[in-house]
Design a protein around this motif. Structure first.
Motif, PDB file in Angstrom:
ATOM      1  N   THR A 333       0.805  -1.222   0.000  1.00 39.23           N
ATOM      2  CA  THR A 333       0.000   0.000   0.000  1.00 39.23           C
ATOM      3  C   THR A 333       0.834   1.267   0.000  1.00 39.23           C
ATOM      4  O   THR A 333       0.323   2.340  -0.303  1.00 39.23           O
ATOM      5  N   SER A 334       2.110   1.190   0.343  1.00 36.56           N
ATOM      6  CA  SER A 334       2.974   2.372   0.313  1.00 36.56           C
ATOM      7  C   SER A 334       4.364   1.973  -0.169  1.00 36.56           C
ATOM      8  O   SER A 334       4.791   0.828   0.011  1.00 36.56           O
ATOM      9  N   TYR A 335       5.071   2.951  -0.761  1.00 36.73           N
ATOM     10  CA  TYR A 335       6.340   2.653  -1.415  1.00 36.73           C
ATOM     11  C   TYR A 335       7.358   3.754  -1.133  1.00 36.73           C
ATOM     12  O   TYR A 335       7.011   4.933  -1.026  1.00 36.73           O
ATOM     13  N   GLU A 336       8.617   3.337  -1.044  1.00 39.37           N
ATOM     14  CA  GLU A 336       9.710   4.292  -0.916  1.00 39.37           C
ATOM     15  C   GLU A 336      10.839   3.865  -1.844  1.00 39.37           C
ATOM     16  O   GLU A 336      11.378   2.770  -1.736  1.00 39.37           O
ATOM     17  N   TRP A 337      11.181   4.771  -2.790  1.00 41.32           N
ATOM     18  CA  TRP A 337      12.222   4.511  -3.778  1.00 41.32           C
ATOM     19  C   TRP A 337      13.499   5.240  -3.398  1.00 41.32           C
ATOM     20  O   TRP A 337      13.471   6.394  -2.970  1.00 41.32           O
ATOM     21  N   GLY A 342      21.095   9.725  -4.345  1.00 42.12           N
ATOM     22  CA  GLY A 342      20.703  10.665  -3.302  1.00 42.12           C
ATOM     23  C   GLY A 342      19.271  11.122  -3.406  1.00 42.12           C
ATOM     24  O   GLY A 342      18.766  11.791  -2.490  1.00 42.12           O
ATOM     25  N   ASN A 343      18.564  10.772  -4.469  1.00 49.44           N
ATOM     26  CA  ASN A 343      17.167  11.162  -4.660  1.00 49.44           C
ATOM     27  C   ASN A 343      16.235  10.007  -4.310  1.00 49.44           C
ATOM     28  O   ASN A 343      16.590   8.832  -4.472  1.00 49.44           O
ATOM     29  N   THR A 344      15.019  10.361  -3.857  1.00 55.38           N
ATOM     30  CA  THR A 344      14.025   9.372  -3.446  1.00 55.38           C
ATOM     31  C   THR A 344      12.655   9.751  -4.002  1.00 55.38           C
ATOM     32  O   THR A 344      12.462  10.852  -4.535  1.00 55.38           O
ATOM     33  N   SER A 345      11.694   8.842  -3.836  1.00 55.61           N
ATOM     34  CA  SER A 345      10.321   9.091  -4.268  1.00 55.61           C
ATOM     35  C   SER A 345       9.385   8.159  -3.525  1.00 55.61           C
ATOM     36  O   SER A 345       9.791   7.065  -3.104  1.00 55.61           O
ATOM     37  N   LYS A 363      16.627   0.923  -5.178  1.00 52.98           N
ATOM     38  CA  LYS A 363      15.987   0.079  -4.167  1.00 52.98           C
ATOM     39  C   LYS A 363      14.552   0.529  -3.943  1.00 52.98           C
ATOM     40  O   LYS A 363      14.283   1.720  -3.789  1.00 52.98           O
ATOM     41  N   LEU A 364      13.636  -0.431  -3.951  1.00 54.79           N
ATOM     42  CA  LEU A 364      12.233  -0.179  -3.638  1.00 54.79           C
ATOM     43  C   LEU A 364      11.869  -0.901  -2.352  1.00 54.79           C
ATOM     44  O   LEU A 364      12.057  -2.115  -2.245  1.00 54.79           O
ATOM     45  N   THR A 365      11.349  -0.164  -1.380  1.00 52.29           N
ATOM     46  CA  THR A 365      10.833  -0.736  -0.137  1.00 52.29           C
ATOM     47  C   THR A 365       9.324  -0.568  -0.140  1.00 52.29           C
ATOM     48  O   THR A 365       8.820   0.548  -0.309  1.00 52.29           O
ATOM     49  N   SER A 373       7.038  -5.004   5.792  1.00 52.09           N
ATOM     50  CA  SER A 373       7.698  -4.443   4.618  1.00 52.09           C
ATOM     51  C   SER A 373       8.690  -5.438   4.037  1.00 52.09           C
ATOM     52  O   SER A 373       9.138  -6.374   4.703  1.00 52.09           O
ATOM     53  N   ALA A 374       9.033  -5.195   2.792  1.00 53.22           N
ATOM     54  CA  ALA A 374      10.042  -5.973   2.083  1.00 53.22           C
ATOM     55  C   ALA A 374      10.657  -5.063   1.038  1.00 53.22           C
ATOM     56  O   ALA A 374      10.096  -4.014   0.695  1.00 53.22           O
TER      57      ALA A 374
END
Length: 662
Positions: A333-337, A342-345, A363-365, A373-374
């Motif tokens: 349901t949620s994502y962190e790239w 040095g940049n994220t999304s 990397k995608l979490t 999480s995985a």
């Protein structure tokens, strides 16, 4: 967790699959024989019955056991279920009165009254349903004995793939393996990607752990393969690769290339949801050679399961620094790239523009509603892309070749003409003329295209200079997409082909390139299944017999050699002939083969020919024989096999002057 490859033979016997080994040996023995059972008073029974069976419990009634008969060469069956109940059905079921262990016996009988029996102690247990995977180690216990029978699409038949968009089924590898003698292999062939698919029964709303082992070569810029669970009950019936991918309820993308000689264990947890039937579906896009082995599935503890995390990336055609990342995660349901610069999304499927070329780890979490999480990551070299390509044509004479660079987005190119001469230039998309002064032979030409950021891409082609060219003789895919375009089956008349294909395409070809260079892995080749074999004299036992025919024009009166490589078991033959003339009808070509007028006939067996590669037994061998071209110069190549499954590859017509000079 890692595990070193075991090269020795190790047979893992599982209770649920007991009996499979009893049916394996007869498969090849009868491959080319008539399958009619003998009657009373006939000759000696050379295929007596062999009893075997498997079993599984019914997920809706765990006291009900379903039996699958695996017996061979039998027509009648008598079952004793160990609880006082019996049956004479071929594939019966039995409902037991209580949980416990039972000795089940099946007696298999043929029409001569010859009997065979086997007994297995089965466990009828209460609890979550334990799924059963067939050919989980690809050891060849199924009907054809090659380890792939249950891993095809649901309605797959030997005549071809049933899904309209289906990739070819995976190949079988003899080395390296993690257990036993065989493993599944996804070939590094972008124009012929592979896959495996097997449906099996599960209990609804139950947690399971899928485990498997894999190894992956380190020679790809984008290495990956996906192993997934498809919810068949909710999304089926599954009749295409698109439908399979749309029905995925859990998946894992594998990409560990750190040690291609060592198998790595991977696990995937999933909940079956409303499904009582699911499928394992694994594939890649032919980007990297991947081997998979020893699939197993176990009941997992109750509780929440982490999401399945995966994504793919695509470089922009307009700006090579721009990448789009497509999220393929399941139950998140949620994502962190983290883009590695040095940049994220937190977008689901973001696009990111890098500042410069370089090496980046993305990397995608992913997190689900249960708070679990995985993560998944890939590392890639960001460069300006480039594609190498070229064409060629004969110039002033047969030893002069005009090469045209057709590469895209190249800043420079480097030619290697295969005869010790090379040439580099920044004048891209130009035509270069090269003269082969070394005389007739096979030369591998390589063009390396180099981008503005130093990224390289190669294309290689083997040319027959001053040598008759056997089209599709190496059985690699061609510009038309299929080397079989150059070979006719025996059921042709003029340009019309109504019968079977001339051979089956196979990734289990020779360990040599067409120019004779040894390679560590198998190339593509031709396969003749045991059921497609000719009789011992080359005649056809039925309309499905496979022959391969190709016409050639040679220099009249000159001497040549027919040469080919082959791989077959003891007692089988791979035959190659040179027929005198061209034939407008396949029946006439077959008649010419049978009337003794062939200019040369070679019969490759395990006792002749020269060993030419491979450590597995039987090894690849090469055989050649001399002939003289007729006055017309018109000849035809005629290939066939007898006795059982066989392979052939690298068919050549060589001027005798080249061979005899060695």
């Amino acid at each position: 967790m890692t595990k070193n490859i075991k090269t020795g033979k190790f047979i893992k016997v599982m209770n649920l699959l007991a009996g499979f080994s009893l049916i394996t040996s007869a498969i090849f023995i009868t491959a080319c024989e008539n399958d009619t059972l003998p009657g009373a008073g006939s000759i000696e029974d050379t295929t007596p019955p062999k009893a075997a069976f498997t079993y599984s419990s019914d997920p809706e009634d765990q006291k009900k056991i379903v039996f699958t008969n695996q017996s061979e060469s039998a027509t009648d069956f008598t079952w004793d279920f160990g609880d006082g109940n019996t049956s004479d059905e071929e594939n019966p079921s039995n409902t037991y009165g209580a949980f416990g262990n039972y000795d089940v016996t099946v007696m298999a009988t043929d029409k001569l009254g010859i009997e065979s029996d086997t007994t297995i102690t089965i466990s009828v247990v209460e609890g979550p349903y334990q799924p059963v995977l067939k050919e989980s180690g690809f050891e060849g216990d199924g009907d054809t004995g090659d380890g792939r029978d249950p891993w095809r699409s649901k309605s797959w038949t030997e005549s071809g793939n049933s899904w309209p968009d289906e990739n070819s089924v995976f190949g079988i590898s003899g080395s390296p393996v993690s257990f036993g003698d065989q493993a599944a292999k996804l070939e590094a062939q972008p124009d012929n990607p592979r896959q495996g698919y097997q449906e099996f029964v599960v209990e609804a709303d139950q947690n399971y752990d899928l485990s498997f082992w894999y190894t992956m070569k380190d020679d790809s810029s984008d290495p990956w393969a996906t192993v997934s669970i498809v919810g068949v009950t909710e999304n089926g019936p599954i009749s295409s690769a698109v439908e399979a991918k749309a029905g995925i309820i859990a998946s894992v993308t594998i990409n560990d290339t750190s040690d291609p000689s060592t198998y790595v264990q991977q696990r995937l947890a999933f909940n079956s949801g409303e499904n009582t039937t699911v499928a394992i579906y694994f594939w890649n896009d032919g980007n990297v050679e991947t081997r998979l082995d020893e699939f197993s599935i176990d009941i997992a503890p109750d509780g929440a399961i982490p999401p399945s995390v995966s994504f793919s990336s695509e470089q922009s055609d307009i700006n090579y620094l721009s990448y789009t990342f497509t999220n393929a995660s399941v139950d998140a349901t949620s994502y962190e790239w983290d883009f590695g610069d040095g940049n994220t999304s937190t977008e689901v499927s973001p696009t990111h523009v890098y500042a410069e070329a370089g090496n980046y780890t993305v990397k995608l979490t992913a997190k689900n509603d249960a708070g679990l999480s995985a993560d998944f990551s890939i590392t890639f070299d960001l460069h300006s892309p480039v594609t190498s390509d070229f064409s060629y044509a004969e110039g002033a004479d047969i030893y002069t070749i005009d090469f045209t660079d057709e590469s895209t987005t190249a800043a420079s190119v480097a030619w290697d003409f295969g005869d010790g001469f090379s040439y580099s230039t920044t004048d891209v998309n130009a035509t270069v003329t090269h003269v082969y002064n070394g005389g007739p032979g096979f030369y591998t030409v390589t063009l390396t295209a180099i981008s503005s950021t130093g990224f390289e891409n190669e294309k290689s082609t083997t040319l027959a200079i001053g040598v008759p060219k056997v089209l599709g003789g190496d059985f690699e895919d061609t510009e038309t997409g299929d080397d079989r375009d150059f070979w006719r089956p025996n059921d042709y008349s003029g340009d019309e082909i109504t019968g079977d294909t001339p051979y089956g395409g196979s990734s289990d070809g020779a360990f040599q390139l067409y120019n004779g260079t040894d390679t560590d892995s198998k190339t593509r080749g031709a396969k003749i299944d045991g059921s497609k074999c000719a009789n011992a004299d080359g005649s056809t036992p039925d309309t499905d017999t496979r022959y391969a025919y190709q016409e050639m024009d040679l220099n009249p009166g000159s001497e040549y050699y027919l040469e080919f490589s082959y791989n077959n078991a003891d007692g089988t033959v791979v035959a190659g002939e040179i027929l005198d003339g061209h034939f407008a009808d396949g029946s006439n070509a077959l008649a010419a083969s049978l009337d003794g007028s062939s200019l040369v006939e070679l019969q490759g067996t395990v006792s002749n020919g020269e060993i030419s590669g491979g450590s597995d037994s039987p090894q690849w061998r090469t055989i050649r024989g001399k002939f003289t071209a007729p006055v017309s110069g018109e000849v035809s190549i005629w290939m066939w096999a007898h006795g059982g499954k066989s392979y052939y590859d690298n068919i050549k017509i060589l001027p005798a002057a080249i061979v005899d000079a060695d």
